[in-house]
Enzyme design. Structure first.
Site, PDB file in Angstrom:
ATOM      1  N   SER A  21       0.845  -1.199   0.000  1.00 32.08           N
ATOM      2  CA  SER A  21       0.000   0.000   0.000  1.00 32.08           C
ATOM      3  C   SER A  21       0.872   1.237   0.000  1.00 32.08           C
ATOM      4  O   SER A  21       1.663   1.454   0.933  1.00 32.08           O
ATOM      5  CB  SER A  21      -0.890   0.028   1.243  1.00 32.08           C
ATOM      6  OG  SER A  21      -1.421   1.339   1.385  1.00 32.08           O
TER       7      SER A  21
ATOM      8  N   HIS B 262      -1.233  -1.236  -4.338  1.00 33.79           N
ATOM      9  CA  HIS B 262      -2.513  -0.959  -3.663  1.00 33.79           C
ATOM     10  C   HIS B 262      -2.591   0.541  -3.350  1.00 33.79           C
ATOM     11  O   HIS B 262      -1.700   1.101  -2.710  1.00 33.79           O
ATOM     12  CB  HIS B 262      -2.577  -1.789  -2.381  1.00 33.79           C
ATOM     13  CG  HIS B 262      -3.858  -1.699  -1.634  1.00 33.79           C
ATOM     14  ND1 HIS B 262      -4.965  -2.463  -1.938  1.00 33.79           N
ATOM     15  CD2 HIS B 262      -4.228  -0.940  -0.574  1.00 33.79           C
ATOM     16  CE1 HIS B 262      -5.952  -2.194  -1.099  1.00 33.79           C
ATOM     17  NE2 HIS B 262      -5.536  -1.257  -0.252  1.00 33.79           N
TER      18      HIS B 262
ATOM     19  N   MET C 133      -8.978   7.862   0.318  1.00 37.99           N
ATOM     20  CA  MET C 133      -9.748   8.188   1.531  1.00 37.99           C
ATOM     21  C   MET C 133     -10.315   9.595   1.423  1.00 37.99           C
ATOM     22  O   MET C 133      -9.650  10.501   0.918  1.00 37.99           O
ATOM     23  CB  MET C 133      -8.848   8.109   2.759  1.00 37.99           C
ATOM     24  CG  MET C 133      -8.191   6.748   2.928  1.00 37.99           C
ATOM     25  SD  MET C 133      -7.285   6.653   4.464  1.00 37.99           S
ATOM     26  CE  MET C 133      -6.563   5.010   4.312  1.00 37.99           C
TER      27      MET C 133
ATOM     28  N   HIS D 125      -8.428   1.006  -3.839  1.00 39.14           N
ATOM     29  CA  HIS D 125      -9.316   0.737  -2.703  1.00 39.14           C
ATOM     30  C   HIS D 125     -10.011   2.050  -2.333  1.00 39.14           C
ATOM     31  O   HIS D 125      -9.383   2.943  -1.769  1.00 39.14           O
ATOM     32  CB  HIS D 125      -8.453   0.206  -1.539  1.00 39.14           C
ATOM     33  CG  HIS D 125      -9.208  -0.093  -0.289  1.00 39.14           C
ATOM     34  ND1 HIS D 125      -8.567  -0.400   0.897  1.00 39.14           N
ATOM     35  CD2 HIS D 125     -10.547  -0.144  -0.022  1.00 39.14           C
ATOM     36  CE1 HIS D 125      -9.476  -0.623   1.828  1.00 39.14           C
ATOM     37  NE2 HIS D 125     -10.675  -0.461   1.308  1.00 39.14           N
TER      38      HIS D 125
ATOM     39  N   MET E 203     -12.182   4.187  -0.201  1.00 43.59           N
ATOM     40  CA  MET E 203     -12.802   4.363   1.128  1.00 43.59           C
ATOM     41  C   MET E 203     -13.505   5.705   1.093  1.00 43.59           C
ATOM     42  O   MET E 203     -13.096   6.671   1.753  1.00 43.59           O
ATOM     43  CB  MET E 203     -11.720   4.285   2.207  1.00 43.59           C
ATOM     44  CG  MET E 203     -11.205   2.860   2.399  1.00 43.59           C
ATOM     45  SD  MET E 203      -9.597   2.808   3.200  1.00 43.59           S
ATOM     46  CE  MET E 203      -8.551   2.979   1.750  1.00 43.59           C
TER      47      MET E 203
ATOM     48  N   MET F 107     -11.188  -6.497   5.519  1.00 42.76           N
ATOM     49  CA  MET F 107     -10.387  -5.546   6.295  1.00 42.76           C
ATOM     50  C   MET F 107     -10.042  -6.162   7.653  1.00 42.76           C
ATOM     51  O   MET F 107     -10.923  -6.671   8.357  1.00 42.76           O
ATOM     52  CB  MET F 107     -11.157  -4.236   6.523  1.00 42.76           C
ATOM     53  CG  MET F 107     -11.476  -3.438   5.275  1.00 42.76           C
ATOM     54  SD  MET F 107     -10.054  -2.979   4.277  1.00 42.76           S
ATOM     55  CE  MET F 107      -9.072  -2.032   5.453  1.00 42.76           C
TER      56      MET F 107
ATOM     57  N   ASP G 177      -6.521  -6.869   4.128  1.00 38.84           N
ATOM     58  CA  ASP G 177      -5.946  -5.517   4.178  1.00 38.84           C
ATOM     59  C   ASP G 177      -5.959  -4.979   5.603  1.00 38.84           C
ATOM     60  O   ASP G 177      -7.030  -4.803   6.194  1.00 38.84           O
ATOM     61  CB  ASP G 177      -6.777  -4.602   3.257  1.00 38.84           C
ATOM     62  CG  ASP G 177      -6.174  -3.213   3.111  1.00 38.84           C
ATOM     63  OD1 ASP G 177      -5.103  -2.954   3.668  1.00 38.84           O
ATOM     64  OD2 ASP G 177      -6.811  -2.388   2.422  1.00 38.84           O
TER      65      ASP G 177
END
Ligand code: DX5
Ligand code: ZN
Length: 227
Positions: free
Chosen positions: A11, A36, A40, A69, A71, A140, A175
């Site tokens: 990540s 990754h 956010m 990813h 979020m 998660m 993750d």
């Protein structure tokens, strides 16, 4: 069933934010299978990272797989932008809105692999009706928002999801808090893809990338030995 080797997805949340291009080239040269990218929004999660423009800017540096990813909530209106930015996989959270099926269909409609992430507080059973609409389930093992948090043991849920998936071509990604110590637990439970931020980047730099390689190799070896 023969299973593909474990994939390690560093990540870049734990990378040097002033040097993404070089950081990505370094982790890929050191054995990363995927990159990754943690998006956010300071709303769905209490932290703000980057958006589609940054994703687009880093895309030419990624030779492997760009694993985005999201979020963010709401998510649907942003999917096109992340697809245009060059994501290969777009993962949205089950908890991010009331119409997750629509979200997953939209991701596939954009020609991308669709991922479904669940938070530690969400039961495994929610993925069951969605398994024909996804390419990846992201379990998660921290509450999303920050790197470097303590691993939450979700091995029962990973096992349950592995059983629900059956022989469908759906990968399980794990993750949060993945290290060489926790990787065996999740690999034994059925994880295919391990995201690791701090455990890959800690101690290394673009000037000392061999540390990244040793960190990736240690996680991979620990995971493979446990399968
Ligand atoms: C957490 C992110 C993770 C995070 C992992 O919200 O989704 O991808 O970067 O970082 P570590 O491996 O440090 O827990
Ligand atoms: Zn993530």
């Amino acid at each position: 069933m023969t299973r593909d080797p474990i994939r390690i997805a560093p990540s870049i949340l734990s990378a040097d934010f002033a040097n993404f291009g070089a950081e990505i080239r370094a982790i890929e040269a050191q054995g990363a299978d995927w990159v990754h990218v943690d998006v956010m929004d300071n709303h769905f999660v209490p932290n703000l990272t980057f958006g589609p423009q940054l994703c687009k800017a880093i895309r030419p540096h990624i030779r492997t797989v760009m694993d985005v990813h999201l979020m963010i909530a709401p998510v649907d209106a942003s999917l096109q932008a992340y697809a245009d930015a060059g994501a290969d996989i777009i993962t949205a959270h089950y908890e991010a809105g009331p119409h997750i099926h629509r979200t997953l269909q939209a991701i596939r409609g954009l020609g991308k692999k669709a991922g479904l992430a669940i938070n530690p507080g969400t039961p495994a059973s929610v993925v069951a009706p969605l398994l024909d609409s996804v390419d990846l389930v992201c379990v998660m093992t921290v509450n999303p928002g920050f790197g470097g948090q303590k691993f939450i043991d979700m091995t029962d849920r990973i096992r349950a999801i592995r059983a629900l998936i059956g022989d469908r071509p759906v990968l399980i990604e794990v993750d949060g808090g993945v290290t060489a110590d926790t990787a065996p637990l999740v690999a034994a439970a059925g994880a295919d893809v391990l995201v690791a931020g701090s455990a890959v980047f800690s101690g290394g730099s673009v000037d000392d990338p061999g540390v990244y390689g040793r960190n990736i190799a240690a996680i991979r070896a620990a995971a493979e030995a446990a399968r």
